[in-house]
Design a protein around this motif. Structure first.
Motif, PDB file in Angstrom:
ATOM      1  N   SER A 110     -59.276 -46.195  51.929  1.00  0.00           N
ATOM      2  CA  SER A 110     -58.733 -45.919  53.069  1.00  0.00           C
ATOM      3  C   SER A 110     -57.207 -45.810  53.049  1.00  0.00           C
ATOM      4  CB  SER A 110     -59.270 -46.772  54.226  1.00  0.00           C
ATOM      5  OG  SER A 110     -59.104 -46.250  55.455  1.00  0.00           O
ATOM      6  N   SER A 111     -56.691 -44.799  53.489  1.00  0.00           N
ATOM      7  CA  SER A 111     -55.063 -44.684  53.599  1.00  0.00           C
ATOM      8  C   SER A 111     -55.008 -43.974  54.991  1.00  0.00           C
ATOM      9  CB  SER A 111     -54.588 -44.150  52.380  1.00  0.00           C
ATOM     10  OG  SER A 111     -55.029 -42.938  52.207  1.00  0.00           O
ATOM     11  N   LYS A 112     -53.659 -44.649  55.571  1.00  0.00           N
ATOM     12  CA  LYS A 112     -52.919 -44.296  56.639  1.00  0.00           C
ATOM     13  C   LYS A 112     -52.571 -42.667  56.283  1.00  0.00           C
ATOM     14  CE  LYS A 112     -50.942 -48.586  58.303  1.00  0.00           C
ATOM     15  NZ  LYS A 112     -49.671 -49.031  58.618  1.00  0.00           N
ATOM     16  N   MET A 113     -52.613 -42.091  57.453  1.00  0.00           N
ATOM     17  CA  MET A 113     -51.973 -40.262  57.176  1.00  0.00           C
ATOM     18  C   MET A 113     -50.748 -40.546  56.792  1.00  0.00           C
ATOM     19  SD  MET A 113     -54.686 -38.512  57.574  1.00  0.00           S
ATOM     20  CE  MET A 113     -54.139 -36.884  58.155  1.00  0.00           C
TER      21      MET A 113
ATOM     22  N   PHE B 215     -57.535 -50.213  68.389  1.00  0.00           N
ATOM     23  CA  PHE B 215     -57.447 -51.634  68.259  1.00  0.00           C
ATOM     24  C   PHE B 215     -57.072 -52.154  69.609  1.00  0.00           C
ATOM     25  CE2 PHE B 215     -55.926 -50.335  64.156  1.00  0.00           C
ATOM     26  CZ  PHE B 215     -56.844 -50.964  63.241  1.00  0.00           C
ATOM     27  N   ALA B 216     -57.706 -53.493  69.946  1.00  0.00           N
ATOM     28  CA  ALA B 216     -57.632 -54.043  71.259  1.00  0.00           C
ATOM     29  C   ALA B 216     -56.160 -54.048  71.943  1.00  0.00           C
ATOM     30  CB  ALA B 216     -58.158 -55.416  71.268  1.00  0.00           C
ATOM     31  N   ASP B 217     -55.153 -54.090  71.236  1.00  0.00           N
ATOM     32  CA  ASP B 217     -53.700 -54.224  71.569  1.00  0.00           C
ATOM     33  C   ASP B 217     -53.237 -52.763  72.105  1.00  0.00           C
ATOM     34  OD1 ASP B 217     -53.240 -52.825  69.399  1.00  0.00           O
ATOM     35  OD2 ASP B 217     -51.910 -54.348  68.471  1.00  0.00           O
ATOM     36  N   GLY B 218     -54.201 -51.582  71.937  1.00  0.00           N
ATOM     37  CA  GLY B 218     -53.877 -50.214  72.452  1.00  0.00           C
ATOM     38  C   GLY B 218     -53.251 -49.446  71.197  1.00  0.00           C
ATOM     39  N   SER B 219     -53.137 -50.377  69.902  1.00  0.00           N
ATOM     40  CA  SER B 219     -52.434 -49.551  68.604  1.00  0.00           C
ATOM     41  C   SER B 219     -53.521 -48.444  68.168  1.00  0.00           C
ATOM     42  CB  SER B 219     -51.714 -50.179  67.795  1.00  0.00           C
ATOM     43  OG  SER B 219     -52.755 -51.005  67.317  1.00  0.00           O
ATOM     44  N   VAL B 220     -53.065 -47.383  67.456  1.00  0.00           N
ATOM     45  CA  VAL B 220     -53.976 -46.516  67.003  1.00  0.00           C
ATOM     46  C   VAL B 220     -53.572 -46.319  65.414  1.00  0.00           C
ATOM     47  CG1 VAL B 220     -54.888 -43.886  66.885  1.00  0.00           C
ATOM     48  CG2 VAL B 220     -54.611 -45.418  68.998  1.00  0.00           C
ATOM     49  N   VAL B 221     -54.459 -46.343  64.399  1.00  0.00           N
ATOM     50  CA  VAL B 221     -54.314 -45.783  63.161  1.00  0.00           C
ATOM     51  C   VAL B 221     -55.011 -44.751  62.707  1.00  0.00           C
ATOM     52  CG1 VAL B 221     -54.389 -46.751  60.692  1.00  0.00           C
ATOM     53  CG2 VAL B 221     -53.492 -48.139  62.568  1.00  0.00           C
ATOM     54  N   LYS B 222     -54.592 -43.648  62.307  1.00  0.00           N
ATOM     55  CA  LYS B 222     -55.354 -42.320  61.790  1.00  0.00           C
ATOM     56  C   LYS B 222     -55.313 -42.491  60.307  1.00  0.00           C
ATOM     57  CE  LYS B 222     -54.795 -39.042  65.371  1.00  0.00           C
ATOM     58  NZ  LYS B 222     -56.141 -39.004  65.953  1.00  0.00           N
ATOM     59  N   ALA B 223     -56.361 -42.291  59.611  1.00  0.00           N
ATOM     60  CA  ALA B 223     -56.646 -42.603  58.235  1.00  0.00           C
ATOM     61  C   ALA B 223     -57.338 -41.557  57.650  1.00  0.00           C
ATOM     62  CB  ALA B 223     -56.939 -43.875  57.923  1.00  0.00           C
ATOM     63  N   ARG B 224     -57.206 -41.219  56.405  1.00  0.00           N
ATOM     64  CA  ARG B 224     -57.914 -40.617  55.383  1.00  0.00           C
ATOM     65  C   ARG B 224     -59.084 -41.730  54.767  1.00  0.00           C
ATOM     66  NH1 ARG B 224     -53.376 -38.065  51.920  1.00  0.00           N
ATOM     67  NH2 ARG B 224     -52.948 -40.528  52.076  1.00  0.00           N
TER      68      ARG B 224
ATOM     69  N   ASP C 134     -69.114 -39.659  51.251  1.00  0.00           N
ATOM     70  CA  ASP C 134     -68.756 -39.279  52.909  1.00  0.00           C
ATOM     71  C   ASP C 134     -67.185 -39.324  52.843  1.00  0.00           C
ATOM     72  OD1 ASP C 134     -68.370 -38.983  55.432  1.00  0.00           O
ATOM     73  OD2 ASP C 134     -69.311 -40.662  56.244  1.00  0.00           O
ATOM     74  N   SER C 135     -66.432 -38.295  53.051  1.00  0.00           N
ATOM     75  CA  SER C 135     -65.095 -38.098  52.912  1.00  0.00           C
ATOM     76  C   SER C 135     -64.436 -37.506  54.119  1.00  0.00           C
ATOM     77  CB  SER C 135     -64.309 -37.569  51.909  1.00  0.00           C
ATOM     78  OG  SER C 135     -64.981 -38.128  50.646  1.00  0.00           O
ATOM     79  N   GLY C 136     -63.512 -37.955  54.513  1.00  0.00           N
ATOM     80  CA  GLY C 136     -62.801 -37.181  55.880  1.00  0.00           C
ATOM     81  C   GLY C 136     -61.627 -37.948  56.406  1.00  0.00           C
ATOM     82  N   LEU C 137     -61.693 -37.754  57.617  1.00  0.00           N
ATOM     83  CA  LEU C 137     -60.774 -38.382  58.417  1.00  0.00           C
ATOM     84  C   LEU C 137     -61.298 -39.427  59.554  1.00  0.00           C
ATOM     85  CD1 LEU C 137     -58.461 -35.293  58.901  1.00  0.00           C
ATOM     86  CD2 LEU C 137     -58.043 -37.015  57.241  1.00  0.00           C
TER      87      LEU C 137
END
Length: 155
Positions: free
Chosen positions: A148-151, A120-129, A112-115
């Motif tokens: 998993s790696s950050k975009m 997170f609870a502090d409101g931050s967002v991390v987009k990753a592969r 299963d591969s993708g994006l």
């Protein structure tokens, strides 16, 4: 260990393969599955994140699996190393959502591969592969590798 083959031994090996089928033929029965069942494995993993219990997250991984995590440079090979990573990763209550996926299914394995996006609870967002590889252990599907790696181009 290096094995050298030449002359008559190569001919014998080729005859053995022809006589008995593929040298890589599997004797195990393939566990039936579907894309829906494989995609549900991410939900199982994500639900274990929501518990906040790193033991429950690590229970999704096969004993000889590898985790190449999103927010750490260190590969995690052992259950203890994975526990250490998830103990810190779970502190900010991550919740993942799939943005794009491609699933490939083989005999007792799936990829299963993708994006995906973590909020997170502090409101931050991390987009990753991501890439999860799974294997059927005779009782359930377990993660055999997770990358998993950050975009690279940011959000």
């Amino acid at each position: 260990m290096r094995i050298s083959v030449d002359g008559p031994s190569v001919v014998f090996a080729m005859v053995a393969v022809v006589a008995h089928g593929s040298a890589f033929a599997r004797s195990e029965a393939c566990h039936p599955t579907s894309e829906k069942q494989i995609s549900a494995l991410f939900d199982r993993w994500n639900d274990s994140l929501k518990t906040g219990d790193p033991q429950k997250v690590v229970a999704n991984y096969a004993p000889n699996s590898i985790l190449l995590p999103t927010v750490s440079n260190k590969p995690r090979l052992t259950a203890d190393e994975k526990l250490d990573y998830f103990k810190h990763f779970l502190e900010n209550k991550p919740v993942g959502t799939i943005d794009f996926r491609d699933i490939m299914i083989e005999c007792n394995t799936a990829i299963d591969s993708g994006l995906y996006t973590f909020k997170f609870a502090d409101g931050s967002v991390v987009k990753a592969r991501y890439t999860f590889t799974y294997a059927w252990n005779g009782h359930k599907w377990l993660i055999t590798s997770h990358h998993s790696s950050k975009m690279p181009e940011g959000n």
